[in-house]
Design a protein around this motif. Structure first.
Motif, PDB file in Angstrom:
ATOM      1  N   VAL A 147       0.835  -1.214   0.123  1.00  0.00           N
ATOM      2  CA  VAL A 147      -0.022   0.065  -0.024  1.00  0.00           C
ATOM      3  C   VAL A 147       1.113   1.232   0.258  1.00  0.00           C
ATOM      4  N   TYR A 148       0.585   1.978  -0.965  1.00  0.00           N
ATOM      5  CA  TYR A 148       1.499   3.308  -0.933  1.00  0.00           C
ATOM      6  C   TYR A 148       0.768   4.474  -0.593  1.00  0.00           C
ATOM      7  N   GLU A 149       1.160   5.077   0.509  1.00  0.00           N
ATOM      8  CA  GLU A 149       0.256   6.120   1.108  1.00  0.00           C
ATOM      9  C   GLU A 149       1.118   7.322   1.251  1.00  0.00           C
ATOM     10  N   ALA A 150       0.596   8.666   1.205  1.00  0.00           N
ATOM     11  CA  ALA A 150       1.134   9.922   1.289  1.00  0.00           C
ATOM     12  C   ALA A 150       1.507  10.080   2.833  1.00  0.00           C
ATOM     13  N   GLY A 151       2.775  10.655   3.122  1.00  0.00           N
ATOM     14  CA  GLY A 151       3.026  11.018   4.379  1.00  0.00           C
ATOM     15  C   GLY A 151       2.505  12.368   4.886  1.00  0.00           C
ATOM     16  N   GLU A 152       3.226  12.910   6.095  1.00  0.00           N
ATOM     17  CA  GLU A 152       2.505  14.193   6.679  1.00  0.00           C
ATOM     18  C   GLU A 152       2.994  15.077   5.724  1.00  0.00           C
ATOM     19  N   ARG A 153       4.410  15.067   4.986  1.00  0.00           N
ATOM     20  CA  ARG A 153       4.689  16.109   4.159  1.00  0.00           C
ATOM     21  C   ARG A 153       4.595  15.719   2.685  1.00  0.00           C
ATOM     22  N   GLY A 154       3.544  14.986   2.380  1.00  0.00           N
ATOM     23  CA  GLY A 154       3.385  14.654   1.105  1.00  0.00           C
ATOM     24  C   GLY A 154       4.124  13.644   0.340  1.00  0.00           C
ATOM     25  N   GLU A 155       5.116  13.049   1.336  1.00  0.00           N
ATOM     26  CA  GLU A 155       5.885  12.001   0.668  1.00  0.00           C
ATOM     27  C   GLU A 155       5.086  10.521   0.233  1.00  0.00           C
ATOM     28  N   LEU A 156       5.649   9.989  -0.297  1.00  0.00           N
ATOM     29  CA  LEU A 156       4.920   8.556  -0.484  1.00  0.00           C
ATOM     30  C   LEU A 156       5.764   7.406   0.123  1.00  0.00           C
ATOM     31  N   TRP A 157       5.068   6.580   0.812  1.00  0.00           N
ATOM     32  CA  TRP A 157       5.582   5.346   1.563  1.00  0.00           C
ATOM     33  C   TRP A 157       4.985   4.097   1.049  1.00  0.00           C
ATOM     34  N   GLN A 158       5.678   3.125   1.076  1.00  0.00           N
ATOM     35  CA  GLN A 158       5.297   1.975   0.900  1.00  0.00           C
ATOM     36  C   GLN A 158       4.842   0.952   2.258  1.00  0.00           C
ATOM     37  N   CYS A 159       3.856   0.597   2.365  1.00  0.00           N
ATOM     38  CA  CYS A 159       3.611  -0.222   3.334  1.00  0.00           C
ATOM     39  C   CYS A 159       3.275  -1.610   2.986  1.00  0.00           C
ATOM     40  N   LEU A 160       4.131  -2.651   3.271  1.00  0.00           N
ATOM     41  CA  LEU A 160       4.085  -4.065   2.655  1.00  0.00           C
ATOM     42  C   LEU A 160       3.173  -4.855   3.588  1.00  0.00           C
ATOM     43  N   TRP A 161       2.070  -5.312   3.346  1.00  0.00           N
ATOM     44  CA  TRP A 161       1.226  -6.166   3.912  1.00  0.00           C
ATOM     45  C   TRP A 161       1.111  -7.653   3.554  1.00  0.00           C
ATOM     46  N   ALA A 162       1.038  -8.571   4.631  1.00  0.00           N
ATOM     47  CA  ALA A 162       0.921 -10.055   4.292  1.00  0.00           C
ATOM     48  C   ALA A 162      -0.519 -10.042   4.387  1.00  0.00           C
ATOM     49  N   LEU A 163      -1.334 -10.725   3.492  1.00  0.00           N
ATOM     50  CA  LEU A 163      -2.602 -10.926   3.800  1.00  0.00           C
ATOM     51  C   LEU A 163      -2.936 -12.293   4.641  1.00  0.00           C
ATOM     52  N   ARG A 164      -3.478 -12.333   5.484  1.00  0.00           N
ATOM     53  CA  ARG A 164      -4.026 -13.157   6.452  1.00  0.00           C
ATOM     54  C   ARG A 164      -5.197 -13.989   6.161  1.00  0.00           C
ATOM     55  N   GLY A 165      -5.627 -15.009   7.109  1.00  0.00           N
ATOM     56  CA  GLY A 165      -7.074 -15.457   7.237  1.00  0.00           C
ATOM     57  C   GLY A 165      -8.105 -14.614   7.674  1.00  0.00           C
ATOM     58  N   ALA A 166      -9.266 -14.839   7.272  1.00  0.00           N
ATOM     59  CA  ALA A 166     -10.368 -13.783   7.682  1.00  0.00           C
ATOM     60  C   ALA A 166     -10.196 -12.350   7.566  1.00  0.00           C
ATOM     61  N   GLY A 167      -9.533 -12.007   6.358  1.00  0.00           N
ATOM     62  CA  GLY A 167      -9.449 -10.680   6.020  1.00  0.00           C
ATOM     63  C   GLY A 167      -8.288  -9.991   6.999  1.00  0.00           C
ATOM     64  N   GLY A 168      -7.623 -10.591   7.746  1.00  0.00           N
ATOM     65  CA  GLY A 168      -6.520  -9.970   8.313  1.00  0.00           C
ATOM     66  C   GLY A 168      -5.191  -9.574   7.565  1.00  0.00           C
ATOM     67  N   ARG A 169      -4.307  -8.601   8.333  1.00  0.00           N
ATOM     68  CA  ARG A 169      -3.032  -8.223   7.586  1.00  0.00           C
ATOM     69  C   ARG A 169      -2.051  -8.055   8.517  1.00  0.00           C
ATOM     70  N   GLU A 170      -0.803  -8.148   8.260  1.00  0.00           N
ATOM     71  CA  GLU A 170       0.506  -8.137   8.954  1.00  0.00           C
ATOM     72  C   GLU A 170       1.282  -7.406   8.279  1.00  0.00           C
TER      73      GLU A 170
END
Length: 455
Positions: A147-170
């Protein structure tokens, strides 16, 4: 530049989750190249720093969002089929409103991955939910979701999530996304010899072997290959190859030879495998190219026999034998569409963007395979784009995906033609096929006499 409030979601399929668990040490690690609608790549990389270079250019302005799916580009049939499965699924609803572009993931320490950049101009939640559902349906261990999201100063960050069961993420890691320059070579160039252009029988054979469990015809193809000599050797008479894009006159030239010299023609690909073309043409490009590569080796065994026993001209639809008139003084001869076409289409398909992205002149990918029977002369027939269109009208022939792309995309056509021209050992000699049939035939016979008359 990226809009501060914009969100870009990226999905990767790494070799293992542990390999992606830590953030990269700097921007020199994992890199991405988005294959946009124009000729240029949009490149970006990951950095552990919160400052430095700007964010990469993006395709969809806010409130639109982009997503992507990637799979390894290694010569693996399961990976190729997964890529094809994703490609087909992304053509269906609810992705109809989205534009799907190519995406490459590469790096010094990582093998190339190929995927799709999905541009959703509306940015609604339906696309994200559909993509996550698609990922979870791929197996017990779904690919991570970046997930690539804008930070507080407009910068772009990647948050890499592992998809888990029942809709969970790590959360696996978080890193900043920054712009990167295009690499000196297109990211797909290093892998061409391993996943696109086969330079040995064994390389192509290993791919088709992986298909025997779901393509029954694959076993039959392998049986034919195993019956061929390991290294077919040409006889005392020359072998001539006629190449060119569709509608450049390859069949017309061979038919002209047939009519003027009372010749017959031998089909290429050979009849023993052409019956399975429709089966392999609907498979991923890796499988399709391996099939045609093996067809070249089967044809090579036929050429070897023909060049010692009987004169033969080869085309895609006809079968026969002939002897050239004595004024040519070359006796028996073989003419065929051969390895150059298989390689040229593969290179042009894998290398996206402008013609300048092709592997440079003298690159190893343009070299003839060492274990494949080599021709004495290769003639490349060319006509103007306008003449090709005129000739294609009303033909009504079934086309592969690459042939359809050739007809619709002038840039792709240019890359195919340029790939032909860069082939070496042997190279291609161009023949203008625009004039009358008689004039083209005279040119072809002159070149044959010039280059092969003393062989």
């Amino acid at each position: 530049m990226l809009h501060p409030g914009r969100l870009l979601r990226l999905t990767l399929l790494p070799r293992s989750l542990s390999a992606m668990a830590a953030p990269p040490a700097g921007a020199s690690g994992q890199c991405f190249a988005a294959e946009g609608p124009g000729p240029d790549l949009v490149c970006f990389t990951l950095s552990a720093s919160s400052s430095g270079r700007p964010e990469p250019r993006c395709f969809v302005p806010a409130p639109g969002r982009c997503y992507s799916l990637c799979v390894p580009a290694a010569p693996s049939v399961p990976a190729a089929r997964l890529h094809r499965r994703l490609q087909q699924r992304l053509r269906q609803e609810p992705f109809g409103r989205c534009q799907v572009l190519g995406l490459l993931c590469y790096g010094a320490q990582a093998a190339l991955e190929k995927g799709f950049l999905i541009q959703d101009p509306q940015g609604g939640p339906e696309t994200e939910r559909a993509l996550e559902e698609l990922l979870r349906g791929l197996g017990e261990l779904p690919p991570p979701l970046g997930v690539y999201e804008a930070g507080e100063r407009g910068e772009l960050w990647q948050c890499l999530w592992a998809l888990r069961g029942a809709g969970g993420r790590e959360l696996l890691h978080r890193a900043r996304v920054v712009a990167a320059e295009e690499p000196p070579l297109h990211p797909a160039v290093p892998g061409l010899r391993h996943a696109a252009v086969f330079h040995s029988l064994e390389a192509a054979r290993s791919v088709v072997e992986q298909c025997t469990s779901f393509i029954p015809e694959a076993t039959a193809v392998l049986d034919l290959v195993d019956k061929c000599p390991k290294h077919s050797k040409k006889g005392e008479f020359p072998v001539i190859v006629i190449e060119g894009l569709d509608a450049t006159g390859k069949t017309t030239v061979t038919q002209s030879i047939k009519n003027s010299l009372n010749a017959l023609l031998l089909r290429s690909p050979p009849a023993c495998v052409s019956q399975w073309r429709k089966t392999f043409d609907v498979e991923p490009t890796l499988i399709r190219r391996a099939f045609y590569a093996l067809g070249n080796y089967i044809v090579a065994s036929e050429i070897a026999k023909a060049s010692t026993e009987s004169p033969v001209v080869v085309d895609r639809r006809y079968r026969c034998e002939f002897r050239y008139p004595t004024y040519l003084h070359i006796g028996k001869i073989t003419i065929i569409k051969y390895w150059h076409s298989t390689a040229a289409y593969a290179i042009a398909t894998e290398i996206s963007g402008k013609v300048q992205n092709l592997p440079p002149t003298h690159h190893e990918v343009y070299q003839w395979p060492e274990d494949l029977l080599k021709p004495d002369l290769v003639l490349l027939l060319t006509v103007s784009p306008e003449e090709r269109i005129r000739r294609l009208q009303g033909r009504g022939l079934e086309k592969t995906e690459e042939e359809t792309e050739l007809e619709a995309n002038s840039l792709f056509r240019q890359k195919v033609e340029e790939s032909y021209k860069r082939m070496e050992n042997p190279g291609c000699q161009e023949v203008d096929a625009s004039p009358s049939r008689e004039e083209v035939l005279r040119t072809v016979l002159y070149l044959i006499k010039k280059h092969c008359g003393s062989l």
